[in-house]
Scaffold this active site. Structure first.
Site, PDB file in Angstrom:
ATOM      1  N   THR A  18       0.868  -1.186   0.000  1.00 34.84           N
ATOM      2  CA  THR A  18       0.000   0.000   0.000  1.00 34.84           C
ATOM      3  C   THR A  18       0.897   1.227   0.000  1.00 34.84           C
ATOM      4  O   THR A  18       1.997   1.195   0.541  1.00 34.84           O
ATOM      5  CB  THR A  18      -0.884  -0.019   1.264  1.00 34.84           C
ATOM      6  OG1 THR A  18      -1.866  -1.039   1.095  1.00 34.84           O
ATOM      7  CG2 THR A  18      -1.568   1.311   1.523  1.00 34.84           C
ATOM      8  N   VAL A  76     -14.145  -2.911   1.731  1.00 31.62           N
ATOM      9  CA  VAL A  76     -13.504  -1.596   1.704  1.00 31.62           C
ATOM     10  C   VAL A  76     -12.635  -1.481   2.948  1.00 31.62           C
ATOM     11  O   VAL A  76     -13.047  -1.864   4.043  1.00 31.62           O
ATOM     12  CB  VAL A  76     -14.570  -0.466   1.676  1.00 31.62           C
ATOM     13  CG1 VAL A  76     -13.915   0.900   1.834  1.00 31.62           C
ATOM     14  CG2 VAL A  76     -15.365  -0.534   0.365  1.00 31.62           C
ATOM     15  N   THR A  86      -0.917   2.236   6.921  1.00 27.69           N
ATOM     16  CA  THR A  86      -0.878   1.002   6.128  1.00 27.69           C
ATOM     17  C   THR A  86      -0.959  -0.174   7.087  1.00 27.69           C
ATOM     18  O   THR A  86      -0.598  -0.060   8.251  1.00 27.69           O
ATOM     19  CB  THR A  86       0.419   0.920   5.297  1.00 27.69           C
ATOM     20  OG1 THR A  86       0.515  -0.398   4.733  1.00 27.69           O
ATOM     21  CG2 THR A  86       1.668   1.156   6.137  1.00 27.69           C
ATOM     22  N   GLY A 129      -6.319  -3.263   7.634  1.00 26.44           N
ATOM     23  CA  GLY A 129      -7.297  -2.181   7.532  1.00 26.44           C
ATOM     24  C   GLY A 129      -8.396  -2.236   8.575  1.00 26.44           C
ATOM     25  O   GLY A 129      -8.834  -1.203   9.083  1.00 26.44           O
TER      26      GLY A 129
HETATM   27  N1  ASP Z   1      -4.500  -0.930   4.832  1.00 22.23           N
HETATM   28  C1  ASP Z   1      -4.747  -1.579   3.570  1.00 22.23           C
HETATM   29  C2  ASP Z   1      -6.133  -2.193   3.617  1.00 22.23           C
HETATM   30  O1  ASP Z   1      -6.491  -2.767   4.615  1.00 22.23           O
HETATM   31  C3  ASP Z   1      -3.747  -2.659   3.240  1.00 22.23           C
HETATM   32  C4  ASP Z   1      -2.292  -2.339   3.525  1.00 22.23           C
HETATM   33  O2  ASP Z   1      -1.967  -1.256   3.959  1.00 22.23           O
HETATM   34  O3  ASP Z   1      -1.440  -3.231   3.281  1.00 22.23           O
HETATM   35  O4  ASP Z   1      -6.817  -2.168   2.626  1.00 22.23           O
END
Ligand code: ASP
Length: 320
Positions: free
Chosen positions: A182, A211, A232, A235
């Site tokens: 991300t 989402v 990141t 989520g």
């Molecule tokens: N935070 C992002 C999500 O959950 C994924 C990530 O940051 O790796 O969609």
């Protein structure tokens, strides 16, 4: 003699998670540095923090080694669905700070979702738009649409196939811990504007329609009069803790590094989750923390120049 500029700063992240394949590291570093350079060039010539974070995130969305834009992870149905957001805290003539934000969720046909999130902020009275109607709005806003399959890189397809072959719940949990890529950026410009942006293809094994935090203001992105942040990681845990909002609140009492560490240690680790966060305060001080295996960051500061780090964890590991 070089003309001196006021304080400006930028931090870009390329996701928190596993260290990632050794053969990709040099190119990932190159991609991160290019993203920082693009944002820094804007800040150096007196451009806005919003333009800088948009430029940095767009560069990483176009790079197939990162999980955003082209190269996004595929969902359980083998399709790309992306989330992105931007937020800006802009000093106004009357001394107050104007807060503006925009976000998009479950986007399938836009190469640079961060540009669409920005268009939602600048051209609508709304904050968050999702799905096909958001894509119709993209066309009206002058953002080109692509075919959904144009966003699928060979790397993402191979990873998806490998996962499908061994799919079971235990594997998905293990893979989620390994996810990374991300992207996000946070900046302060010479006019005192703070901005943050985040963009992602989501977590591996996600259901269609899921989402994540990257579309949610206060969770995966935040900016106000005190500072700005991009997150990141897992989520669902980031949303539950409104991570970016809470970390910026901690900035009132702590340095950016300490605020980032406290936020991950107090809010993410107790949920048994991994996450990372990058922060900038109104003085242009940069901080970051994570509790995964690794998080890649690139920074620019008007007094210090550009640097890149593959940062080791500096907050409490997941508990429970
Ligand atoms: N935070 C992002 C999500 O959950 C994924 C990530 O940051 O790796 O969609």
């Amino acid at each position: 003699m070089a003309k001196s500029i006021g304080t400006c700063a930028l931090i870009v992240h390329g996701g928190a998670g596993a260290i990632g394949p050794a053969n990709e590291r040099a190119n990932r570093k190159r991609g991160m540095l290019e993203a920082v350079r693009r944002g820094a060039a804007i800040l150096r010539r007196g451009g806005s923090a919003l333009d800088a974070v948009t430029a940095s995130v767009t560069a990483l969305e176009d790079d197939p080694l990162f999980n955003a834009g082209y190269g996004s992870l595929l969902n359980s149905e083998g399709a790309v669905e992306m989330d992105a957001s931007v937020m800006v805290a802009r000093p106004q003539a009357d001394g107050r700070i104007g807060l503006h934000a925009g976000a998009v969720a479950a986007i399938t046909r836009v190469k640079n979702p961060v540009l669409l999130a920005r268009a939602v902020m600048e051209k609508t009275g709304h904050l968050l738009m999702a799905g096909p109607a958001a894509e119709r709005f993209a066309r009206k806003a002058g953002i080109p649409l692509c075919r959904a399959e144009d966003l699928i890189s060979e790397r993402a397809r191979e990873r998806w196939r490998a996962r499908m072959q061994r799919e079971n719940r235990a594997n998905l949990v293990a893979e989620r811990a390994q996810a990374h890529g991300t992207v996000g950026a946070v900046a302060l410009d010479v006019h005192g504007q703070l901005a943050a942006a985040t963009s992602t293809g989501g977590v591996p094994g996600k259901m269609a329609g899921r989402v994540g935090d990257s579309a949610l203001i206060g969770a995966g992105v935040y900016a106000d009069a005190v500072g700005a942040a991009s997150a990141t990681g897992h989520g669902e845990a980031i949303i539950m803790s409104a991570l970016c909002r809470e970390a910026v609140r901690l900035l009132g009492r702590s340095t950016p590094t300490r605020a980032a560490q406290l936020a991950i240690t107090r809010l993410i680790a107790p949920q048994g989750a991994e996450a990372g966060i990058v922060l900038i305060d109104t003085g242009g001080r940069i901080g970051y923390a994570h509790n995964a295996d690794s998080m890649e960051v690139g920074t620019f500061h008007s007094a210090k120049g550009i640097s890149h780090r593959r940062a080791a964890p500096n907050a409490a590991k997941p508990r429970g």
